[in-house]
Scaffold this active site. Structure first.
Site, PDB file in Angstrom:
ATOM      1  N   PHE B 116      63.032  42.168  17.531  1.00  0.00           N
ATOM      2  CA  PHE B 116      62.196  41.647  18.749  1.00  0.00           C
ATOM      3  C   PHE B 116      62.587  42.628  19.182  1.00  0.00           C
ATOM      4  O   PHE B 116      64.277  41.985  20.067  1.00  0.00           O
ATOM      5  CB  PHE B 116      61.506  40.657  18.976  1.00  0.00           C
ATOM      6  CG  PHE B 116      60.792  40.005  19.848  1.00  0.00           C
ATOM      7  CD1 PHE B 116      59.609  41.429  19.864  1.00  0.00           C
ATOM      8  CD2 PHE B 116      61.711  39.476  21.270  1.00  0.00           C
ATOM      9  CE1 PHE B 116      58.505  41.090  21.196  1.00  0.00           C
ATOM     10  CE2 PHE B 116      60.107  39.501  21.936  1.00  0.00           C
ATOM     11  CZ  PHE B 116      58.822  40.428  22.430  1.00  0.00           C
ATOM     12  N   GLN B 117      62.755  43.029  20.897  1.00  0.00           N
ATOM     13  CA  GLN B 117      63.473  43.786  22.027  1.00  0.00           C
ATOM     14  C   GLN B 117      64.604  44.443  20.659  1.00  0.00           C
ATOM     15  O   GLN B 117      65.044  43.951  22.314  1.00  0.00           O
ATOM     16  CB  GLN B 117      63.074  43.010  23.031  1.00  0.00           C
ATOM     17  CG  GLN B 117      61.504  42.354  22.970  1.00  0.00           C
ATOM     18  CD  GLN B 117      61.721  41.395  24.280  1.00  0.00           C
ATOM     19  OE1 GLN B 117      62.247  41.043  24.512  1.00  0.00           O
ATOM     20  NE2 GLN B 117      60.215  41.954  25.704  1.00  0.00           N
ATOM     21  N   MET B 476      57.910  69.711  46.832  1.00  0.00           N
ATOM     22  CA  MET B 476      58.404  70.812  46.709  1.00  0.00           C
ATOM     23  C   MET B 476      57.733  71.915  45.897  1.00  0.00           C
ATOM     24  O   MET B 476      57.574  73.070  45.353  1.00  0.00           O
ATOM     25  CB  MET B 476      59.409  69.762  46.086  1.00  0.00           C
ATOM     26  CG  MET B 476      60.155  70.823  45.976  1.00  0.00           C
ATOM     27  SD  MET B 476      60.790  71.560  46.669  1.00  0.00           S
ATOM     28  CE  MET B 476      62.865  71.324  47.506  1.00  0.00           C
TER      29      MET B 476
HETATM   30  C1  LIG Z   1      65.125  69.328  45.271  1.00  0.00           C
HETATM   31  C2  LIG Z   1      66.613  69.575  45.677  1.00  0.00           C
HETATM   32  C3  LIG Z   1      67.348  70.512  46.408  1.00  0.00           C
HETATM   33  C4  LIG Z   1      68.752  70.590  46.008  1.00  0.00           C
HETATM   34  N1  LIG Z   1      68.795  71.171  47.337  1.00  0.00           N
HETATM   35  C5  LIG Z   1      70.643  72.062  47.725  1.00  0.00           C
HETATM   36  C6  LIG Z   1      70.905  72.548  47.728  1.00  0.00           C
HETATM   37  O1  LIG Z   1      70.117  73.804  48.499  1.00  0.00           O
HETATM   38  N2  LIG Z   1      72.910  72.435  48.158  1.00  0.00           N
HETATM   39  C7  LIG Z   1      72.666  71.779  47.623  1.00  0.00           C
HETATM   40  O2  LIG Z   1      74.503  71.752  47.664  1.00  0.00           O
HETATM   41  N3  LIG Z   1      72.933  70.999  46.753  1.00  0.00           N
HETATM   42  C8  LIG Z   1      71.587  70.882  46.733  1.00  0.00           C
HETATM   43  N4  LIG Z   1      70.862  69.800  45.908  1.00  0.00           N
HETATM   44  C9  LIG Z   1      72.008  68.692  44.969  1.00  0.00           C
HETATM   45  C10 LIG Z   1      72.567  69.396  43.614  1.00  0.00           C
HETATM   46  O3  LIG Z   1      71.928  69.775  42.319  1.00  0.00           O
HETATM   47  C11 LIG Z   1      73.554  68.455  43.566  1.00  0.00           C
HETATM   48  O4  LIG Z   1      73.646  67.619  43.308  1.00  0.00           O
HETATM   49  C12 LIG Z   1      75.187  68.852  44.286  1.00  0.00           C
HETATM   50  O5  LIG Z   1      75.309  70.283  44.981  1.00  0.00           O
HETATM   51  C13 LIG Z   1      76.065  68.909  43.957  1.00  0.00           C
HETATM   52  O6  LIG Z   1      77.311  68.165  45.222  1.00  0.00           O
HETATM   53  P1  LIG Z   1      78.821  68.457  44.812  1.00  0.00           P
HETATM   54  O7  LIG Z   1      78.860  69.803  44.403  1.00  0.00           O
HETATM   55  O8  LIG Z   1      79.531  68.106  45.570  1.00  0.00           O
HETATM   56  O9  LIG Z   1      78.885  67.702  43.525  1.00  0.00           O
HETATM   57  P2  LIG Z   1      79.093  65.932  43.109  1.00  0.00           P
HETATM   58  O10 LIG Z   1      77.083  65.269  42.084  1.00  0.00           O
HETATM   59  O11 LIG Z   1      79.177  65.083  44.681  1.00  0.00           O
HETATM   60  O12 LIG Z   1      80.348  65.749  42.380  1.00  0.00           O
HETATM   61  C14 LIG Z   1      81.317  65.038  42.780  1.00  0.00           C
HETATM   62  C15 LIG Z   1      82.599  66.245  42.306  1.00  0.00           C
HETATM   63  O13 LIG Z   1      84.124  65.331  43.169  1.00  0.00           O
HETATM   64  C16 LIG Z   1      84.991  65.349  42.157  1.00  0.00           C
HETATM   65  N5  LIG Z   1      84.909  63.952  42.667  1.00  0.00           N
HETATM   66  C17 LIG Z   1      84.332  62.943  41.630  1.00  0.00           C
HETATM   67  N6  LIG Z   1      85.901  61.701  42.833  1.00  0.00           N
HETATM   68  C18 LIG Z   1      86.740  62.492  43.166  1.00  0.00           C
HETATM   69  C19 LIG Z   1      88.286  62.675  44.132  1.00  0.00           C
HETATM   70  N7  LIG Z   1      88.770  61.012  44.661  1.00  0.00           N
HETATM   71  N8  LIG Z   1      89.180  63.712  44.284  1.00  0.00           N
HETATM   72  C20 LIG Z   1      88.556  65.199  43.980  1.00  0.00           C
HETATM   73  N9  LIG Z   1      87.442  64.691  44.057  1.00  0.00           N
HETATM   74  C21 LIG Z   1      86.521  64.057  43.118  1.00  0.00           C
HETATM   75  C22 LIG Z   1      83.780  64.802  40.480  1.00  0.00           C
HETATM   76  O14 LIG Z   1      84.174  64.584  39.853  1.00  0.00           O
HETATM   77  C23 LIG Z   1      82.394  65.878  41.325  1.00  0.00           C
HETATM   78  O15 LIG Z   1      83.097  67.334  40.989  1.00  0.00           O
HETATM   79  C24 LIG Z   1      69.550  69.564  45.617  1.00  0.00           C
HETATM   80  C25 LIG Z   1      69.084  68.713  44.848  1.00  0.00           C
HETATM   81  C26 LIG Z   1      67.940  69.235  44.604  1.00  0.00           C
HETATM   82  C27 LIG Z   1      66.742  67.049  44.421  1.00  0.00           C
HETATM   83  C1  LIG Z   2      60.752  61.879  38.606  1.00  0.00           C
HETATM   84  C2  LIG Z   2      60.790  63.150  38.886  1.00  0.00           C
HETATM   85  N1  LIG Z   2      59.921  63.869  37.961  1.00  0.00           N
HETATM   86  C3  LIG Z   2      58.450  65.180  38.620  1.00  0.00           C
HETATM   87  C4  LIG Z   2      60.042  65.826  39.692  1.00  0.00           C
HETATM   88  C5  LIG Z   2      59.522  67.391  39.860  1.00  0.00           C
HETATM   89  N2  LIG Z   2      59.536  67.337  41.038  1.00  0.00           N
HETATM   90  C6  LIG Z   2      60.613  67.398  41.683  1.00  0.00           C
HETATM   91  S1  LIG Z   2      59.777  67.160  44.109  1.00  0.00           S
HETATM   92  C7  LIG Z   2      58.310  67.071  43.475  1.00  0.00           C
HETATM   93  C8  LIG Z   2      56.967  66.949  44.162  1.00  0.00           C
HETATM   94  C9  LIG Z   2      57.934  65.398  44.870  1.00  0.00           C
HETATM   95  O1  LIG Z   2      56.527  64.921  45.765  1.00  0.00           O
HETATM   96  P1  LIG Z   2      56.213  64.228  46.899  1.00  0.00           P
HETATM   97  O2  LIG Z   2      57.578  62.644  46.264  1.00  0.00           O
HETATM   98  O3  LIG Z   2      55.100  63.758  47.672  1.00  0.00           O
HETATM   99  O4  LIG Z   2      57.188  64.780  47.819  1.00  0.00           O
HETATM  100  P2  LIG Z   2      57.273  66.200  49.425  1.00  0.00           P
HETATM  101  O5  LIG Z   2      57.436  67.558  48.035  1.00  0.00           O
HETATM  102  O6  LIG Z   2      55.584  66.643  48.769  1.00  0.00           O
HETATM  103  O7  LIG Z   2      57.965  65.860  50.445  1.00  0.00           O
HETATM  104  C10 LIG Z   2      58.681  66.803  42.299  1.00  0.00           C
HETATM  105  C11 LIG Z   2      56.843  66.417  41.145  1.00  0.00           C
HETATM  106  C12 LIG Z   2      61.216  65.209  39.976  1.00  0.00           C
HETATM  107  N3  LIG Z   2      61.952  65.239  40.688  1.00  0.00           N
HETATM  108  N4  LIG Z   2      61.266  63.728  39.224  1.00  0.00           N
END
Ligand SMILES: Cc1cc2nc3c(=O)[nH]c(=O)nc-3n(C[C@H](O)[C@H](O)[C@H](O)COP(=O)(O)OP(=O)(O)OC[C@H]3O[C@@H](n4cnc5c(N)ncnc54)[C@H](O)[C@@H]3O)c2cc1C
Ligand SMILES: Cc1ncc(C[n+]2csc(CCOP(=O)(O)OP(=O)(O)O)c2C)c(N)n1
Lengths: 159, 562
Positions: B116-117, B476
């Site tokens: 269970f669980q 988005m």
């Molecule tokens: C809707 C959406 C849009 C996005 N658009 C963008 C965008 O336009 N531009 C953008 O940049 N990101 C964007 N992101 C985020 C993107 O997905 C990544 O999360 C981000 O780019 C990763 O950042 P980072 O390369 O700094 O790595 P992180 O994920 O922050 O990783 C950290 C890195 O540093 C290393 N590290 C950790 N500790 C140390 C230490 N002490 N010394 C040396 N190295 C270390 C790790 O090994 C790793 O390689 C978006 C995310 C979403 C959800």
């Molecule tokens: C758990 C999860 N489901 C689906 C998505 C895909 N997704 C990325 S942005 C977005 C819309 C977000 O809508 P809202 O929170 O209203 O923010 P807005 O973009 O309108 O600012 C969706 C569905 C996601 N990122 N995370």
């Protein structure tokens, strides 16, 4: 290209699953994998034969090294090593072919470990090429069953 | 353990071990196998915050960790409790957040029987944890806890899971063995070889157009200050990832902004043209490179400083790989620069500054736009304010328009992009920093994914200010349908949304409705003045887009909305 990696890992349940999961998830191609305890009962040694170019192998090594339970990873490829596989081969034989087959077994320094009325089972160790060559030689007589282990390898001692 | 506790149970040994790691709060949710632990919690100085869903408690621990730099701790029961944590664990894993996740488990005698669980949580989370333990002997708890915290916070941080069977927690007269760690296979990189530092210095002196590409690793390493020194000393422009925001204050002249899909034109052009890219604590995510390792910074020699050797050379070819800690290595570079005269890259700066002038981030100030709300919040708050976001358009606008001055002031889900992260993370951030102002920017879609945590916020009177940018749609997704699918809108309408003001009030949280531009500032000021939690419902148009944008899979030069 095939690389032979030797990883020393903690001898815990779950470590194999972590390593296998890593290979599956990152789509690395495992050719063979063998695991067994080492001279130190807390550690197991995994010999992993993996296919990939240098950049992929570097990634594989780094990703493996990242697992907390993995102590060291060595790439034995191109190093001076002894490597072995074990094969158990069941060959079909008739009264006419029996002696020819036994001769081949002898040439490859195999051992007959079991015998039936119309087949015999051969144990053979060697590197991959040797086992392949043996299997090819006896194939014309009829290969009934083949089991072989993955490769294990050890560095040659330095003189 | 140093202190002998007589008559100790597994649960009390666990709590003592957590105390020794400096744990002051656990975010959790109880269940059958945890009863002895919850009983022991009544006598422990560790505070327990009851969330309203396990996804809430894991994101809260994550938010706590991001703003404090400490290890966040969460707790859930076996089976569904544990599986409800999975999204939050993956979220912490992808963003390298230090966390210890405690899960209850069925008794050891029933393990593997589909009891269970029962859920094999160490198996399920294998690819999303840095390490995981299934405790089979209560005497090992002190060692395991010590190792788990050490693993979670050192090297590349990440979540570590400890699965605790019911009989282990209930075990009596537990005699603990030594808490010495057994981690001989685990190493934490530190400084770089001097030779490597010389290679960087040489590359710098050969360069005409260098740029620093800084990310989350700089924040983890607490290397913001030395990064600033390096940038100022050598006249180096800096661009950051989403995760690196705050590495350099937003008003710093050397900052070019965020790089990547929704980054600034200047930052992206700089990557495209630079001849030396000094990447530090970044992982060349495909939101930055468009997944195009071969078109990214093609003119540049690439230096990559990262603590995780597996990140180096993973996504792009690196010319000077440096496996080490960002702070230590940057210090080595700064020391190496001492005495030498560095070119100040005058021509390069002229070019960068002309891009900055030509392509500022723009928006309409005459209407109630999300950007104007964020700008107003920026004006009415200060450099100590903590900003949490959820995921979507609002998240990108915050990254573009909120003036971050320090590290650890932004908590946002980057790698996994987890909708529902915001509200619970804000709750965790507020508990980590009870005296700081915590602002949550959230979309109406995201808020509804973990809205139950309004109860936790109300219950603990956490004065989080919730800025709801309510466009009535999944903004988005709608933007992508508008731009790349001919405005064929499919399943993005959030018709059926509740009256958010009434909803907040139902939880005992103050609600403020904002429909016009004129009310923006006064309503924000009023919310900040209010001592408790507030939900501000800003009604915005669904037509607002996040710009500029590099379409997915396209090169920097194909950027839209410059
Ligand atoms: C809707 C959406 C849009 C996005 N658009 C963008 C965008 O336009 N531009 C953008 O940049 N990101 C964007 N992101 C985020 C993107 O997905 C990544 O999360 C981000 O780019 C990763 O950042 P980072 O390369 O700094 O790595 P992180 O994920 O922050 O990783 C950290 C890195 O540093 C290393 N590290 C950790 N500790 C140390 C230490 N002490 N010394 C040396 N190295 C270390 C790790 O090994 C790793 O390689 C978006 C995310 C979403 C959800
Ligand atoms: C758990 C999860 N489901 C689906 C998505 C895909 N997704 C990325 S942005 C977005 C819309 C977000 O809508 P809202 O929170 O209203 O923010 P807005 O973009 O309108 O600012 C969706 C569905 C996601 N990122 N995370």
């Amino acid at each position: 290209m095939l690389h032979t990696l030797a990883a020393l890992v903690e001898n815990h349940p779950g470590v194999l699953a972590r390593v296998a999961g890593l290979f599956a998830r990152r789509a690395y191609n495992i050719d063979s994998l063998s695991v067994c305890q080492t001279e130190n009962p807390e550690l197991s040694r995994m010999t992993i034969v993996v296919d990939g170019d240098d950049q992929i192998i570097e990634q594989v090594r780094n990703q493996l090294n990242k697992l907390v339970a993995v102590h060291t990873v060595m790439d034995l490829t191109g190093k001076s090593i002894v490597d072995r596989q074990l094969a158990l081969v069941r060959v079909k034989v008739s009264t006419e072919t029996r002696s020819e087959v036994l001769q081949i077994v002898d040439v490859f320094r195999g051992r007959v470990v079991d015998m039936g009325t119309c087949n015999l089972t051969v144990e053979l160790t060697g590197d991959t090429e040797k086992i392949d060559a043996f299997v090819n030689s006896i194939r014309p007589y009829g290969l009934a069953e083949l089991v072989r282990t993955g490769r294990i390898a050890i560095m040659r001692s330095e003189a | 353990m140093s202190e002998e506790i007589t008559g100790a149970t597994g649960a009390t040994v666990l709590l003592k071990a957590l105390e020794q790691e400096g744990v002051d709060v656990i975010f959790g949710y109880p269940g059958g196998v945890l009863l002895s632990l919850y009983d022991a919690l009544l006598d422990s100085p560790i505070r327990h915050i009851l969330g309203r869903h396990e996804q809430g408690v894991v994101h809260a621990a994550d938010g706590y960790a991001r703003v404090s730099g400490k290890v966040g701790v969460c707790l859930a029961t076996s089976g569904p409790g544990a599986t409800n944590l999975v999204t939050g664990i993956a979220n912490a894993y992808l963003d390298s957040i230090p966390m210890v996740v405690l899960t209850g488990q069925v008794p050891t005698s029933l393990l593997g029987t589909d009891a269970f669980q029962e859920a094999d949580i160490t198996g399920i989370t294998m690819p999303i944890t840095k390490h995981a333990y299934l405790v089979k002997d209560a005497s090992e708890i002190p060692r395991i806890v010590k190792e788990a915290f050490y693993l979670a916070r050192t090297g590349r941080p990440g979540p570590v899971l400890i699965d605790l069977p019911k009989d282990i927690l209930a075990a009596e007269d537990v005699e603990t063995t030594s808490s010495g760690m057994k981690l001989s296979g685990y190493q934490v990189p530190g400084r770089a070889d001097d030779e490597k530092i010389n290679e960087i210095l040489k590359a710098l002196s050969d360069s005409q157009k260098p740029v620093i590409y800084a990310g989350g690793g700089v924040i983890t390493a607490e290397a913001g200050e030395v990064l600033k020194q390096l940038s100022e000393k050598a006249g180096l422009p800096v661009l950051t990832t989403l995760m690196g925001i705050g590495c350099l204050p937003s008003d710093h002249p050397n900052l070019l902004g965020m790089v990547g899909m929704h980054g600034s034109v200047t930052a992206n052009y700089a990557v495209d043209e630079c001849d030396l890219l000094i990447a530090v604590g970044v992982r060349f995510d495909d939101r930055v490179t468009s997944g195009l390792g071969h078109t990214f910074a093609t003119n540049a020699k690439i230096v990559h400083i990262d603590i995780d050797p597996a990140e180096i050379g993973k996504a792009v070819k690196t010319h000077i790989p440096i496996n080490g800690d960002a702070r230590l290595v940057l210090e080595q570079i700064v020391d190496g620069l001492a005495g030498s005269s560095v070119p100040q890259f005058t021509d390069w700066w002229e070019r960068l500054n002309s891009w900055k002038a030509t392509y500022p981030l723009r928006f309409d100030r005459d209407r109630l736009t999300p950007q104007s709300v964020i700008e107003a919040v920026g004006e009415l708050t200060n450099e100590d304010t903590i900003v949490v976001t959820d995921v979507g358009q609002h998240q990108m606008w915050v990254a573009q328009f909120y003036p971050f001055m320090h590290t650890r002031k932004l908590a946002t889900s980057g790698g996994l992009g987890t909708m529902g992260f915001g509200l619970p993370a804000a709750m965790g951030a507020q508990i980590a920093c009870p005296d700081d102002l915590v602002i949550l920017f959230v979309g109406d879609g995201s808020l509804q994914m973990t809205i139950q945590e309004l109860a936790t916020i109300a219950h603990n009177n956490l004065p989080v200010k919730i800025v709801l940018l309510n466009n009535g749609v999944l903004g988005m997704v709608r933007q992508w349908q508008k731009m790349f699918f001919n405005k064929r809108y499919s399943s993005i309408d959030l018709e059926g949304n509740p009256d958010f003001i009434k909803l907040a009030e139902a939880y005992g949280i103050r609600g403020i409705q904002v429909d016009s531009n004129e009310q923006v500032k006064s309503s924000i000021a009023e919310a900040i003045k209010h001592p408790g939690p507030v939900l501000l419902n800003f009604v915005i148009s669904p037509e607002e887009d996040v710009l500029p944008m590099i379409p997915p899979g396209k090169a920097i030069t194909e950027m839209l909305g410059r």
